[in-house]
Motif scaffolding. Structure first.
Motif, PDB file in Angstrom:
ATOM      1  N   THR A  70      33.822 158.652  13.014  1.00 48.88           N
ATOM      2  CA  THR A  70      35.000 159.315  12.459  1.00 48.88           C
ATOM      3  C   THR A  70      36.237 158.484  12.775  1.00 48.88           C
ATOM      4  OG1 THR A  70      33.915 161.433  12.844  1.00 48.88           O
ATOM      5  CG2 THR A  70      36.291 161.501  12.479  1.00 48.88           C
ATOM      6  N   ASP A  71      37.109 158.309  11.822  1.00 43.90           N
ATOM      7  CA  ASP A  71      38.319 157.506  11.982  1.00 43.90           C
ATOM      8  C   ASP A  71      38.001 156.140  12.604  1.00 43.90           C
ATOM      9  OD1 ASP A  71      39.583 159.798  11.092  1.00 43.90           O
ATOM     10  OD2 ASP A  71      40.316 160.391  13.071  1.00 43.90           O
ATOM     11  N   PRO A  72      37.081 155.389  11.999  1.00 46.20           N
ATOM     12  CA  PRO A  72      36.688 154.097  12.600  1.00 46.20           C
ATOM     13  C   PRO A  72      37.841 153.085  12.578  1.00 46.20           C
ATOM     14  CG  PRO A  72      35.843 154.264  10.362  1.00 46.20           C
ATOM     15  CD  PRO A  72      36.441 155.607  10.684  1.00 46.20           C
ATOM     16  N   PHE A  73      37.754 152.126  13.488  1.00 44.98           N
ATOM     17  CA  PHE A  73      38.692 151.008  13.409  1.00 44.98           C
ATOM     18  C   PHE A  73      38.460 150.263  12.092  1.00 44.98           C
ATOM     19  CE2 PHE A  73      38.843 151.417  18.122  1.00 44.98           C
ATOM     20  CZ  PHE A  73      40.228 151.563  18.232  1.00 44.98           C
ATOM     21  N   GLN A  74      39.548 149.756  11.539  1.00 42.96           N
ATOM     22  CA  GLN A  74      39.452 149.044  10.252  1.00 42.96           C
ATOM     23  C   GLN A  74      38.425 147.916  10.312  1.00 42.96           C
ATOM     24  OE1 GLN A  74      41.214 149.422   6.976  1.00 42.96           O
ATOM     25  NE2 GLN A  74      39.291 148.286   6.724  1.00 42.96           N
ATOM     26  N   SER A  75      38.441 147.161  11.420  1.00 43.99           N
ATOM     27  CA  SER A  75      37.534 146.009  11.511  1.00 43.99           C
ATOM     28  C   SER A  75      36.068 146.467  11.567  1.00 43.99           C
ATOM     29  CB  SER A  75      37.874 145.166  12.734  1.00 43.99           C
ATOM     30  OG  SER A  75      37.875 145.980  13.888  1.00 43.99           O
ATOM     31  N   PHE A  76      35.835 147.609  12.239  1.00 41.28           N
ATOM     32  CA  PHE A  76      34.461 148.123  12.328  1.00 41.28           C
ATOM     33  C   PHE A  76      34.012 148.664  10.969  1.00 41.28           C
ATOM     34  CE2 PHE A  76      31.456 151.523  14.068  1.00 41.28           C
ATOM     35  CZ  PHE A  76      30.412 150.635  14.249  1.00 41.28           C
ATOM     36  N   LEU A  77      34.920 149.339  10.294  1.00 40.91           N
ATOM     37  CA  LEU A  77      34.614 149.842   8.954  1.00 40.91           C
ATOM     38  C   LEU A  77      34.241 148.681   8.029  1.00 40.91           C
ATOM     39  CD1 LEU A  77      34.562 152.321   7.054  1.00 40.91           C
ATOM     40  CD2 LEU A  77      36.990 151.921   6.605  1.00 40.91           C
ATOM     41  N   THR A  78      34.997 147.606   8.127  1.00 40.16           N
ATOM     42  CA  THR A  78      34.718 146.418   7.307  1.00 40.16           C
ATOM     43  C   THR A  78      33.338 145.860   7.644  1.00 40.16           C
ATOM     44  OG1 THR A  78      37.064 145.926   7.262  1.00 40.16           O
ATOM     45  CG2 THR A  78      35.574 144.127   6.652  1.00 40.16           C
ATOM     46  N   LEU A  79      33.050 145.797   8.938  1.00 36.71           N
ATOM     47  CA  LEU A  79      31.750 145.283   9.393  1.00 36.71           C
ATOM     48  C   LEU A  79      30.608 146.144   8.833  1.00 36.71           C
ATOM     49  CD1 LEU A  79      31.020 144.313  13.089  1.00 36.71           C
ATOM     50  CD2 LEU A  79      29.445 145.796  11.865  1.00 36.71           C
ATOM     51  N   ARG A  86      44.972 147.405  17.083  1.00 40.77           N
ATOM     52  CA  ARG A  86      43.873 147.738  16.161  1.00 40.77           C
ATOM     53  C   ARG A  86      44.161 149.070  15.470  1.00 40.77           C
ATOM     54  NH1 ARG A  86      38.016 147.016  18.454  1.00 40.77           N
ATOM     55  NH2 ARG A  86      38.672 148.520  19.999  1.00 40.77           N
ATOM     56  N   VAL A  87      43.762 149.144  14.229  1.00 42.02           N
ATOM     57  CA  VAL A  87      44.130 150.279  13.380  1.00 42.02           C
ATOM     58  C   VAL A  87      42.910 151.155  13.108  1.00 42.02           C
ATOM     59  CG1 VAL A  87      45.321 150.934  11.260  1.00 42.02           C
ATOM     60  CG2 VAL A  87      45.626 148.631  12.208  1.00 42.02           C
ATOM     61  N   ARG A  88      43.084 152.465  13.335  1.00 43.98           N
ATOM     62  CA  ARG A  88      42.029 153.400  12.922  1.00 43.98           C
ATOM     63  C   ARG A  88      42.296 153.843  11.494  1.00 43.98           C
ATOM     64  NH1 ARG A  88      38.206 155.224  16.250  1.00 43.98           N
ATOM     65  NH2 ARG A  88      38.482 154.905  18.491  1.00 43.98           N
ATOM     66  N   VAL A  89      41.220 154.004  10.757  1.00 44.22           N
ATOM     67  CA  VAL A  89      41.363 154.465   9.377  1.00 44.22           C
ATOM     68  C   VAL A  89      41.186 155.983   9.395  1.00 44.22           C
ATOM     69  CG1 VAL A  89      40.635 154.135   6.994  1.00 44.22           C
ATOM     70  CG2 VAL A  89      40.308 152.294   8.656  1.00 44.22           C
ATOM     71  N   ARG A  90      42.307 156.693   9.365  1.00 46.75           N
ATOM     72  CA  ARG A  90      42.299 158.152   9.513  1.00 46.75           C
ATOM     73  C   ARG A  90      41.687 158.821   8.298  1.00 46.75           C
ATOM     74  NH1 ARG A  90      43.215 158.899  14.854  1.00 46.75           N
ATOM     75  NH2 ARG A  90      44.695 157.302  15.505  1.00 46.75           N
ATOM     76  N   GLY A  91      40.954 159.853   8.556  1.00 40.97           N
ATOM     77  CA  GLY A  91      40.397 160.656   7.472  1.00 40.97           C
ATOM     78  C   GLY A  91      39.101 160.100   6.896  1.00 40.97           C
ATOM     79  N   VAL A  92      38.615 158.996   7.484  1.00 40.22           N
ATOM     80  CA  VAL A  92      37.374 158.395   6.970  1.00 40.22           C
ATOM     81  C   VAL A  92      36.228 158.688   7.931  1.00 40.22           C
ATOM     82  CG1 VAL A  92      36.187 156.187   6.589  1.00 40.22           C
ATOM     83  CG2 VAL A  92      38.476 156.559   5.652  1.00 40.22           C
ATOM     84  N   THR A  93      35.101 159.111   7.390  1.00 42.04           N
ATOM     85  CA  THR A  93      33.875 159.118   8.189  1.00 42.04           C
ATOM     86  C   THR A  93      32.863 158.249   7.464  1.00 42.04           C
ATOM     87  OG1 THR A  93      32.875 161.035   7.106  1.00 42.04           O
ATOM     88  CG2 THR A  93      34.240 161.485   9.036  1.00 42.04           C
ATOM     89  N   ILE A  94      32.081 157.542   8.249  1.00 41.44           N
ATOM     90  CA  ILE A  94      31.035 156.701   7.670  1.00 41.44           C
ATOM     91  C   ILE A  94      29.790 156.923   8.517  1.00 41.44           C
ATOM     92  CG2 ILE A  94      31.895 154.688   8.991  1.00 41.44           C
ATOM     93  CD1 ILE A  94      30.852 152.982   6.552  1.00 41.44           C
TER      94      ILE A  94
END
Ligand code: SLL
Length: 175
Positions: free
Chosen positions: A162-171, A1-9
């Motif tokens: 912070t640095d969410p997993f790509q799949s969670f960010l998509t969700l 699983r990939v974290r999206v670095r530098g992103v906060t949501i």
């Protein structure tokens, strides 16, 4: 699983309580003669327009929140209460104010650790009676408290990932 670095949501929430004075009849039927109030503690979305008679938005938080645990004062039986579906709220009766520990658990696919918030359960309309009656701050009698209607005590907050997993960010963004 990939974290999206530098992103906060973030997701905006409201948490807190309402409380009303029990009527004499309710005091008799609730099973605890020493209880004075009914209260509801809740975690709600702060997104979307609130209904006229509720606090918080209409948004359902269960797309990213799996469980909210409300840890009550030890004078309650089973003080740890798990709420596993929306609305994430709990109603009880009681006689005193105390600090409620609110632990928010996120959906498994988020990979996020739970977050704990603290809310001081508010039963007494101190400031209202102080302003309206001009008296020294003191716990108002049940009769005078009842005249002021429900007590509200709510906090706005934002849950930040912070640095969410790509799949969670998509969700989160797909919602
Ligand atoms: C106080 N420090 O003394 C606070 C504690 C606890 C309130 C308040 C329990 C109800 C029940 C309840 O209302 N506890 O279990 O019967 O004011």
């Amino acid at each position: 699983r990939v974290r999206v670095r530098g992103v906060t949501i973030h997701r905006p929430i409201i948490y807190g309580n309402t409380a009303t004075v029990l009527t004499a009849a309710e005091r008799e039927t609730c099973g605890f003669p020493d209880h004075t109030h009914r209260w509801t503690v809740a975690v709600r979305s702060a997104a979307n327009a609130p209904d006229s008679d509720t606090v918080g938005g209409a948004d359902d938080l269960s797309y990213f929140i799996k469980r909210v645990t409300f840890k009550l004062h030890d004078t309650y039986s089973n003080p740890t209460r798990n709420i596993d579906k929306p609305p994430f709220e709990l109603s009880e009766t009681g006689w005193g104010e105390f600090e409620i520990h609110i632990r928010i658990h996120f959906v498994a696919e988020s990979g996020e650790k739970p977050v704990t918030l603290y809310h001081h359960l508010k039963l007494h309309p101190w400031s209202l009676t102080f302003q309206a009656l001009g008296t020294e701050p003191e716990i108002p009698s049940p009769e005078s408290a009842a005249k002021f209607g429900p007590v509200h005590s709510w906090q706005y907050d934002e849950i930040v990932f912070t640095d969410p997993f790509q799949s969670f960010l998509t969700l989160l963004t797909a919602h």
